[in-house]
Design a protein around this motif. Sequence first.
Motif, PDB file in Angstrom:
ATOM      1  N   MET A   1       0.841  -1.165   0.000  1.00  0.00           N
ATOM      2  CA  MET A   1       0.000   0.000   0.000  1.00  0.00           C
ATOM      3  C   MET A   1       0.889   1.231   0.000  1.00  0.00           C
ATOM      4  O   MET A   1       1.956   1.249   0.584  1.00  0.00           O
ATOM      5  CB  MET A   1      -0.917  -0.024   1.211  1.00  0.00           C
ATOM      6  CG  MET A   1      -1.950   1.035   1.179  1.00  0.00           C
ATOM      7  SD  MET A   1      -3.212   0.578   2.388  1.00  0.00           S
ATOM      8  CE  MET A   1      -4.270   1.932   2.164  1.00  0.00           C
ATOM      9  N   ALA A   2       0.438   2.298  -0.617  1.00  0.00           N
ATOM     10  CA  ALA A   2       1.228   3.512  -0.733  1.00  0.00           C
ATOM     11  C   ALA A   2       1.423   4.150   0.632  1.00  0.00           C
ATOM     12  O   ALA A   2       0.625   4.001   1.542  1.00  0.00           O
ATOM     13  CB  ALA A   2       0.529   4.492  -1.673  1.00  0.00           C
ATOM     14  N   SER A   3       2.526   4.880   0.766  1.00  0.00           N
ATOM     15  CA  SER A   3       2.793   5.564   2.023  1.00  0.00           C
ATOM     16  C   SER A   3       1.850   6.747   2.191  1.00  0.00           C
ATOM     17  O   SER A   3       1.170   7.164   1.259  1.00  0.00           O
ATOM     18  CB  SER A   3       4.248   6.033   2.056  1.00  0.00           C
ATOM     19  OG  SER A   3       4.468   6.949   1.004  1.00  0.00           O
ATOM     20  N   ALA A   4       1.829   7.306   3.378  1.00  0.00           N
ATOM     21  CA  ALA A   4       0.952   8.444   3.674  1.00  0.00           C
ATOM     22  C   ALA A   4       1.350   9.641   2.825  1.00  0.00           C
ATOM     23  O   ALA A   4       2.525   9.840   2.530  1.00  0.00           O
ATOM     24  CB  ALA A   4       1.032   8.788   5.149  1.00  0.00           C
ATOM     25  N   PRO A   5       0.376  10.450   2.426  1.00  0.00           N
ATOM     26  CA  PRO A   5       0.670  11.608   1.589  1.00  0.00           C
ATOM     27  C   PRO A   5       1.359  12.702   2.390  1.00  0.00           C
ATOM     28  O   PRO A   5       1.257  12.738   3.615  1.00  0.00           O
ATOM     29  CB  PRO A   5      -0.711  12.070   1.130  1.00  0.00           C
ATOM     30  CG  PRO A   5      -1.612  11.614   2.220  1.00  0.00           C
ATOM     31  CD  PRO A   5      -1.028  10.327   2.718  1.00  0.00           C
ATOM     32  N   PRO A   6       2.078  13.616   1.713  1.00  0.00           N
ATOM     33  CA  PRO A   6       2.665  14.751   2.417  1.00  0.00           C
ATOM     34  C   PRO A   6       1.569  15.597   3.058  1.00  0.00           C
ATOM     35  O   PRO A   6       0.420  15.592   2.627  1.00  0.00           O
ATOM     36  CB  PRO A   6       3.383  15.539   1.318  1.00  0.00           C
ATOM     37  CG  PRO A   6       3.414  14.656   0.126  1.00  0.00           C
ATOM     38  CD  PRO A   6       2.376  13.600   0.309  1.00  0.00           C
ATOM     39  N   ALA A   7       1.924  16.331   4.112  1.00  0.00           N
ATOM     40  CA  ALA A   7       0.930  17.105   4.870  1.00  0.00           C
ATOM     41  C   ALA A   7       0.166  18.086   3.988  1.00  0.00           C
ATOM     42  O   ALA A   7      -1.035  18.267   4.143  1.00  0.00           O
ATOM     43  CB  ALA A   7       1.617  17.844   6.014  1.00  0.00           C
TER      44      ALA A   7
ATOM     45  N   PRO B   1      -5.687  -3.468  -3.910  1.00  0.00           N
ATOM     46  CA  PRO B   1      -6.059  -4.235  -2.722  1.00  0.00           C
ATOM     47  C   PRO B   1      -5.056  -3.992  -1.599  1.00  0.00           C
ATOM     48  O   PRO B   1      -3.886  -3.724  -1.834  1.00  0.00           O
ATOM     49  CB  PRO B   1      -6.017  -5.680  -3.203  1.00  0.00           C
ATOM     50  CG  PRO B   1      -5.072  -5.666  -4.355  1.00  0.00           C
ATOM     51  CD  PRO B   1      -5.202  -4.308  -4.986  1.00  0.00           C
ATOM     52  N   HIS B   2      -5.537  -4.078  -0.371  1.00  0.00           N
ATOM     53  CA  HIS B   2      -4.652  -3.997   0.788  1.00  0.00           C
ATOM     54  C   HIS B   2      -3.785  -5.250   0.781  1.00  0.00           C
ATOM     55  O   HIS B   2      -4.279  -6.358   0.536  1.00  0.00           O
ATOM     56  CB  HIS B   2      -5.483  -3.910   2.072  1.00  0.00           C
ATOM     57  CG  HIS B   2      -4.663  -3.653   3.281  1.00  0.00           C
ATOM     58  ND1 HIS B   2      -4.040  -4.658   3.972  1.00  0.00           N
ATOM     59  CD2 HIS B   2      -4.357  -2.486   3.910  1.00  0.00           C
ATOM     60  CE1 HIS B   2      -3.389  -4.130   4.989  1.00  0.00           C
ATOM     61  NE2 HIS B   2      -3.559  -2.808   4.971  1.00  0.00           N
ATOM     62  N   PRO B   3      -2.483  -5.137   1.034  1.00  0.00           N
ATOM     63  CA  PRO B   3      -1.607  -6.309   0.917  1.00  0.00           C
ATOM     64  C   PRO B   3      -1.894  -7.423   1.921  1.00  0.00           C
ATOM     65  O   PRO B   3      -1.540  -8.574   1.679  1.00  0.00           O
ATOM     66  CB  PRO B   3      -0.208  -5.739   1.134  1.00  0.00           C
ATOM     67  CG  PRO B   3      -0.407  -4.425   1.806  1.00  0.00           C
ATOM     68  CD  PRO B   3      -1.759  -3.928   1.381  1.00  0.00           C
ATOM     69  N   HIS B   4      -2.546  -7.114   3.028  1.00  0.00           N
ATOM     70  CA  HIS B   4      -2.805  -8.155   4.025  1.00  0.00           C
ATOM     71  C   HIS B   4      -4.291  -8.500   4.147  1.00  0.00           C
ATOM     72  O   HIS B   4      -4.651  -9.661   4.286  1.00  0.00           O
ATOM     73  CB  HIS B   4      -2.278  -7.706   5.392  1.00  0.00           C
ATOM     74  CG  HIS B   4      -2.553  -8.687   6.493  1.00  0.00           C
ATOM     75  ND1 HIS B   4      -1.895  -9.892   6.587  1.00  0.00           N
ATOM     76  CD2 HIS B   4      -3.415  -8.647   7.529  1.00  0.00           C
ATOM     77  CE1 HIS B   4      -2.354 -10.551   7.641  1.00  0.00           C
ATOM     78  NE2 HIS B   4      -3.270  -9.813   8.229  1.00  0.00           N
ATOM     79  N   HIS B   5      -5.156  -7.507   4.082  1.00  0.00           N
ATOM     80  CA  HIS B   5      -6.577  -7.725   4.368  1.00  0.00           C
ATOM     81  C   HIS B   5      -7.432  -8.063   3.152  1.00  0.00           C
ATOM     82  O   HIS B   5      -8.503  -8.626   3.310  1.00  0.00           O
ATOM     83  CB  HIS B   5      -7.169  -6.495   5.060  1.00  0.00           C
ATOM     84  CG  HIS B   5      -6.510  -6.195   6.364  1.00  0.00           C
ATOM     85  ND1 HIS B   5      -6.592  -7.041   7.449  1.00  0.00           N
ATOM     86  CD2 HIS B   5      -5.737  -5.160   6.763  1.00  0.00           C
ATOM     87  CE1 HIS B   5      -5.917  -6.543   8.455  1.00  0.00           C
ATOM     88  NE2 HIS B   5      -5.381  -5.398   8.064  1.00  0.00           N
ATOM     89  N   ASP B   6      -7.027  -7.697   1.952  1.00  0.00           N
ATOM     90  CA  ASP B   6      -7.810  -7.985   0.747  1.00  0.00           C
ATOM     91  C   ASP B   6      -7.197  -9.180   0.042  1.00  0.00           C
ATOM     92  O   ASP B   6      -6.238  -9.054  -0.709  1.00  0.00           O
ATOM     93  CB  ASP B   6      -7.844  -6.781  -0.188  1.00  0.00           C
ATOM     94  CG  ASP B   6      -8.609  -5.620   0.396  1.00  0.00           C
ATOM     95  OD1 ASP B   6      -9.588  -5.874   1.105  1.00  0.00           O
ATOM     96  OD2 ASP B   6      -8.228  -4.472   0.143  1.00  0.00           O
TER      97      ASP B   6
END
Length: 75
Positions: free
Chosen positions: A1-7, A60-65
């Motif tokens: 999943m992509a990292s969090a976006p910049p503020a 998809p989420h790498p663990h939950h989907d």
Amino acid sequence: MASAPPAEAEAEWMERRAYARVGLLGNPSDVYGGRALSFTIADFSATVRLRPSPDLRILPHPHHDLVAFPPSPTS
């Protein structure tokens, strides 16, 4: 999943959650005139995070989907 976006880009992102619903009585299309008795379960939900993009990608989420399922055990 992509990292969090910049503020500074975080304001453009939209995140919403939908909780699991259990219906006990009724159905919007049945003889109860659209009335239903149901409740939500806070421990089970789906979360969607949207951001502006020139194209649509559903990742998809790498663990939950799960995209592959193990075979059922035979009896």
